[in-house]
Design a protein around this motif. Structure first.
Motif, short mmCIF file in Angstrom:
data_model
loop_
_atom_site.label_atom_id
_atom_site.label_comp_id
_atom_site.label_asym_id
_atom_site.label_seq_id
_atom_site.Cartn_x
_atom_site.Cartn_y
_atom_site.Cartn_z
N LYS A 21 -91.13 -39.48 4.95
CA LYS A 21 -91.78 -38.19 4.77
C LYS A 21 -93.24 -38.35 4.37
O LYS A 21 -94.10 -37.56 4.77
CB LYS A 21 -91.01 -37.40 3.71
N ASP A 22 -93.56 -39.39 3.59
CA ASP A 22 -94.95 -39.62 3.19
C ASP A 22 -95.84 -39.96 4.38
O ASP A 22 -96.98 -39.51 4.45
CB ASP A 22 -95.02 -40.74 2.15
N LYS A 23 -95.32 -40.76 5.31
CA LYS A 23 -96.10 -41.09 6.51
C LYS A 23 -96.33 -39.84 7.36
O LYS A 23 -97.40 -39.66 7.93
CB LYS A 23 -95.39 -42.15 7.34
N LYS A 60 -96.54 -36.78 6.24
CA LYS A 60 -97.57 -35.99 5.55
C LYS A 60 -98.96 -36.58 5.80
O LYS A 60 -99.95 -35.86 5.90
CB LYS A 60 -97.28 -35.92 4.06
#
Length: 92
Positions: free
Chosen positions: A3-5, A7
């Protein structure tokens, strides 16, 4: 993909979109500046050639800005959709 990538890709898309909008709205200024630089380097030229240079440089910035804006918006929409699906899959 985490999910961080995702974002991070949304942030990259937003940056590309903002840069594209700046290029679109400032295309006349950038085109005129480049044509003025060309004219000073050339030492003088016919008015028609100078106006064609301004038009060409302005159109180049418009096209490049439009492409960057389009890529940025598509990136934002795609990864925003992926983030929503990621949240739905993890909630099940």
């Amino acid at each position: 993909m985490t999910k961080d990538k995702m974002k991070g890709f949304v942030s990259l898309g937003a940056l590309l979109s903002i840069f594209g909008l700046i290029m679109i709205f400032s295309s006349v200024h950038f085109g005129t500046s480049l044509a003025d630089h060309w004219l000073s380097k050339e030492g003088g030229a016919d008015t028609e050639i100078y106006l064609m240079r301004i038009s060409g440089y302005t159109n180049n910035f418009l096209a490049t800005g439009s492409i960057l804006l389009g890529i940025g918006l598509v990136t934002i929409m795609y990864f925003y959709y992926k983030i929503l699906n990621y949240n739905e899959k993890n909630n099940e």
